[in-house]
Design a protein around this motif. Structure first.
Motif, PDB file in Angstrom:
ATOM      1  N   LEU A 290       0.793  -1.234   0.000  1.00  7.07           N
ATOM      2  CA  LEU A 290       0.000   0.000   0.000  1.00  7.07           C
ATOM      3  C   LEU A 290       0.822   1.279   0.000  1.00  7.07           C
ATOM      4  O   LEU A 290       0.255   2.371  -0.064  1.00  7.07           O
ATOM      5  CB  LEU A 290      -0.942   0.000   1.210  1.00  7.07           C
ATOM      6  CG  LEU A 290      -2.037  -1.068   1.201  1.00  7.07           C
ATOM      7  CD1 LEU A 290      -2.772  -1.101   2.540  1.00  7.07           C
ATOM      8  CD2 LEU A 290      -3.031  -0.824   0.061  1.00  7.07           C
ATOM      9  N   ILE A 291       2.135   1.176   0.059  1.00  9.93           N
ATOM     10  CA  ILE A 291       2.976   2.363   0.170  1.00  9.93           C
ATOM     11  C   ILE A 291       2.740   3.345  -0.964  1.00  9.93           C
ATOM     12  O   ILE A 291       2.767   4.562  -0.769  1.00  9.93           O
ATOM     13  CB  ILE A 291       4.469   1.957   0.242  1.00  9.93           C
ATOM     14  CG1 ILE A 291       5.382   3.177   0.404  1.00  9.93           C
ATOM     15  CG2 ILE A 291       4.888   1.150  -0.969  1.00  9.93           C
ATOM     16  CD1 ILE A 291       5.276   3.858   1.719  1.00  9.93           C
ATOM     17  N   ASP A 292       2.458   2.847  -2.159  1.00 10.77           N
ATOM     18  CA  ASP A 292       2.249   3.743  -3.300  1.00 10.77           C
ATOM     19  C   ASP A 292       0.859   4.361  -3.318  1.00 10.77           C
ATOM     20  O   ASP A 292       0.630   5.342  -4.039  1.00 10.77           O
ATOM     21  CB  ASP A 292       2.487   2.991  -4.618  1.00 10.77           C
ATOM     22  CG  ASP A 292       3.939   2.591  -4.817  1.00 10.77           C
ATOM     23  OD1 ASP A 292       4.825   3.268  -4.255  1.00 10.77           O
ATOM     24  OD2 ASP A 292       4.187   1.602  -5.533  1.00 10.77           O
ATOM     25  N   ASP A 293      -0.071   3.806  -2.562  1.00 12.57           N
ATOM     26  CA  ASP A 293      -1.450   4.302  -2.550  1.00 12.57           C
ATOM     27  C   ASP A 293      -1.678   5.397  -1.522  1.00 12.57           C
ATOM     28  O   ASP A 293      -2.678   6.127  -1.615  1.00 12.57           O
ATOM     29  CB  ASP A 293      -2.412   3.146  -2.265  1.00 12.57           C
ATOM     30  CG  ASP A 293      -2.377   2.071  -3.335  1.00 12.57           C
ATOM     31  OD1 ASP A 293      -2.961   2.291  -4.412  1.00 12.57           O
ATOM     32  OD2 ASP A 293      -1.746   1.020  -3.104  1.00 12.57           O
ATOM     33  N   PHE A 294      -0.781   5.498  -0.535  1.00 13.04           N
ATOM     34  CA  PHE A 294      -0.992   6.416   0.581  1.00 13.04           C
ATOM     35  C   PHE A 294       0.128   7.446   0.658  1.00 13.04           C
ATOM     36  O   PHE A 294       1.275   7.169   0.306  1.00 13.04           O
ATOM     37  CB  PHE A 294      -1.116   5.633   1.891  1.00 13.04           C
ATOM     38  CG  PHE A 294      -2.421   4.888   1.995  1.00 13.04           C
ATOM     39  CD1 PHE A 294      -3.497   5.450   2.657  1.00 13.04           C
ATOM     40  CD2 PHE A 294      -2.579   3.651   1.399  1.00 13.04           C
ATOM     41  CE1 PHE A 294      -4.715   4.784   2.731  1.00 13.04           C
ATOM     42  CE2 PHE A 294      -3.792   2.966   1.469  1.00 13.04           C
ATOM     43  CZ  PHE A 294      -4.861   3.543   2.132  1.00 13.04           C
ATOM     44  N   ASP A 295      -0.222   8.633   1.165  1.00 14.47           N
ATOM     45  CA  ASP A 295       0.698   9.771   1.173  1.00 14.47           C
ATOM     46  C   ASP A 295       1.452   9.932   2.486  1.00 14.47           C
ATOM     47  O   ASP A 295       2.429  10.670   2.554  1.00 14.47           O
ATOM     48  CB  ASP A 295      -0.098  11.047   0.892  1.00 14.47           C
ATOM     49  CG  ASP A 295      -0.898  10.940  -0.386  1.00 14.47           C
ATOM     50  OD1 ASP A 295      -0.290  10.936  -1.469  1.00 14.47           O
ATOM     51  OD2 ASP A 295      -2.148  10.836  -0.305  1.00 14.47           O
ATOM     52  N   PHE A 296       0.992   9.279   3.523  1.00 10.17           N
ATOM     53  CA  PHE A 296       1.657   9.297   4.822  1.00 10.17           C
ATOM     54  C   PHE A 296       1.098   8.140   5.636  1.00 10.17           C
ATOM     55  O   PHE A 296       0.175   7.441   5.187  1.00 10.17           O
ATOM     56  CB  PHE A 296       1.467  10.636   5.558  1.00 10.17           C
ATOM     57  CG  PHE A 296       0.042  11.045   5.787  1.00 10.17           C
ATOM     58  CD1 PHE A 296      -0.627  10.718   6.972  1.00 10.17           C
ATOM     59  CD2 PHE A 296      -0.650  11.792   4.847  1.00 10.17           C
ATOM     60  CE1 PHE A 296      -1.942  11.102   7.193  1.00 10.17           C
ATOM     61  CE2 PHE A 296      -1.967  12.192   5.052  1.00 10.17           C
ATOM     62  CZ  PHE A 296      -2.612  11.848   6.225  1.00 10.17           C
ATOM     63  N   ALA A 297       1.648   7.921   6.808  1.00 11.62           N
ATOM     64  CA  ALA A 297       1.159   6.874   7.703  1.00 11.62           C
ATOM     65  C   ALA A 297       0.815   7.484   9.052  1.00 11.62           C
ATOM     66  O   ALA A 297       1.385   8.501   9.456  1.00 11.62           O
ATOM     67  CB  ALA A 297       2.207   5.778   7.875  1.00 11.62           C
ATOM     68  N   VAL A 298      -0.139   6.863   9.732  1.00 10.26           N
ATOM     69  CA  VAL A 298      -0.470   7.206  11.121  1.00 10.26           C
ATOM     70  C   VAL A 298      -0.368   5.920  11.914  1.00 10.26           C
ATOM     71  O   VAL A 298      -0.991   4.917  11.562  1.00 10.26           O
ATOM     72  CB  VAL A 298      -1.887   7.800  11.251  1.00 10.26           C
ATOM     73  CG1 VAL A 298      -2.178   8.160  12.708  1.00 10.26           C
ATOM     74  CG2 VAL A 298      -2.045   9.028  10.364  1.00 10.26           C
ATOM     75  N   ASN A 299       0.418   5.949  12.972  1.00  9.68           N
ATOM     76  CA  ASN A 299       0.654   4.729  13.729  1.00  9.68           C
ATOM     77  C   ASN A 299       0.482   4.963  15.222  1.00  9.68           C
ATOM     78  O   ASN A 299       0.875   5.995  15.756  1.00  9.68           O
ATOM     79  CB  ASN A 299       2.059   4.189  13.477  1.00  9.68           C
ATOM     80  CG  ASN A 299       2.370   2.987  14.358  1.00  9.68           C
ATOM     81  OD1 ASN A 299       2.928   3.118  15.441  1.00  9.68           O
ATOM     82  ND2 ASN A 299       1.958   1.810  13.907  1.00  9.68           N
ATOM     83  N   GLU A 300      -0.084   3.958  15.880  1.00  9.61           N
ATOM     84  CA  GLU A 300      -0.200   3.957  17.325  1.00  9.61           C
ATOM     85  C   GLU A 300       0.652   2.830  17.907  1.00  9.61           C
ATOM     86  O   GLU A 300       0.517   1.681  17.510  1.00  9.61           O
ATOM     87  CB  GLU A 300      -1.663   3.756  17.737  1.00  9.61           C
ATOM     88  CG  GLU A 300      -2.574   4.898  17.313  1.00  9.61           C
ATOM     89  CD  GLU A 300      -4.040   4.538  17.445  1.00  9.61           C
ATOM     90  OE1 GLU A 300      -4.721   5.177  18.266  1.00  9.61           O
ATOM     91  OE2 GLU A 300      -4.498   3.622  16.730  1.00  9.61           O
ATOM     92  N   GLN A 301       1.541   3.207  18.798  1.00 10.48           N
ATOM     93  CA  GLN A 301       2.249   2.281  19.684  1.00 10.48           C
ATOM     94  C   GLN A 301       3.267   1.357  18.998  1.00 10.48           C
ATOM     95  O   GLN A 301       3.553   0.276  19.490  1.00 10.48           O
ATOM     96  CB  GLN A 301       1.233   1.455  20.480  1.00 10.48           C
ATOM     97  CG  GLN A 301       0.356   2.322  21.381  1.00 10.48           C
ATOM     98  CD  GLN A 301      -0.765   1.558  22.029  1.00 10.48           C
ATOM     99  OE1 GLN A 301      -1.762   1.233  21.373  1.00 10.48           O
ATOM    100  NE2 GLN A 301      -0.621   1.259  23.308  1.00 10.48           N
TER     101      GLN A 301
END
Length: 272
Positions: free
Chosen positions: A204-215
């Motif tokens: 999915l790296i090419d489909d999304f512009d940034f990541a949001v991560n918890e923990q």
């Protein structure tokens, strides 16, 4: 959405009342103007950009950072405009993988797509295989984000296939749904973040512009997010159960945009 179960709320509210500082640290120096757009015209947040994530309580707009992530339903267009006037980029928080019984569009979700609870009061997993049902519902939510002037979307609960949802969801189901969500955002000129779903980052790296991560620090998996950093895409990261002193050194090394937050996601924050 990481909201505390009801049994924990009295304790969290007590904590919230005794520690409400939102003072920026030296690492939170805002850019003179928001981060640039990607070649496709969408905003592209860069690794290490400072941010504030607040989904509950009266919004504190005094935090001196270039990116705010706020609730898309709760916050009006005027708030987004005011943040833009202060040279902030603004992310629209929307749950895309779970039903929330308090939202104004809750009655539009048929019972057939509502599954088991996801551990948070009033929330249940959605049957993401039913694209014909969910696509127009999510499109309407993204239309709202666009109409209010948001720059990006944070779609939550994007890893149902790894949970006990009440539906036999597969990794392929999740990939198809997450790509649909990304397309809905991009079609409206907004960037979009991959929320958690660590196992599917390579696909999915090419489909999304940034990541949001918890923990990721608590579970010792922050290295898994490096494809976003290597691609010049920000990783907005929070920890709830570790203190900033326990994870900030690694976060700075990895160029994550890291915060220590309380589970209720009020204004309180500590940054790296």
């Amino acid at each position: 959405m990481r909201r505390a179960p009801l049994a924990l709320l009295p304790l969290l509210l007590l904590i919230g009342c005794t520690s409400t500082s939102t003072t920026s640290t030296p690492d939170d120096k805002p850019t003179p103007a928001p981060n640039p757009a990607s070649p496709g015209g969408r905003w592209q947040p860069r690794p290490g950009v400072a941010w504030q994530w607040q989904l509950n309580g009266k919004l504190d707009t005094s935090v001196d950072v270039p990116v705010y992530d706020i609730d898309g339903f709760d916050q009006p267009e005027s708030t987004v405009a005011a943040l833009h006037a202060a040279h902030r980029r603004v992310i629209c928080y929307i749950s895309t993988g779970a039903y929330e019984d308090w939202r104004p569009d809750a009655a539009k979700f048929p019972k057939s797509v509502i599954g088991k609870g996801n551990g948070w009061d009033g929330e249940s997993w959605l049957d993401i295989r039913q694209l014909d049902v969910l696509e127009p519902l999510m499109a309407a939510r993204f239309d709202m984000c666009e109409a209010k002037g948001f720059d990006a979307v944070e779609p939550d609960n994007m890893d149902g296939y790894l949970n006990d949802t009440g539906f036999p969801l597969s990794s392929a189901d999740q990939l198809a749904y997450n790509r649909l969500i990304a397309e809905l955002a991009h079609d409206r000129g907004m960037s979009v973040g991959l929320k958690n779903d660590m196992d599917q980052i390579p696909q999915l790296i090419d489909d999304f512009d940034f990541a949001v991560n918890e923990q990721c620090a608590q579970y010792k998996e922050c290295d898994t997010l490096t494809p976003f950093i290597d691609a010049g895409k920000a990783v907005f990261h929070v920890e709830y159960e570790l203190s900033a002193s326990e994870f900030c050194a690694e976060s700075r090394k990895l160029k994550l945009s890291s915060l220590e937050k309380k589970y209720e996601l009020g204004a309180w924050r500590k940054s790296c």
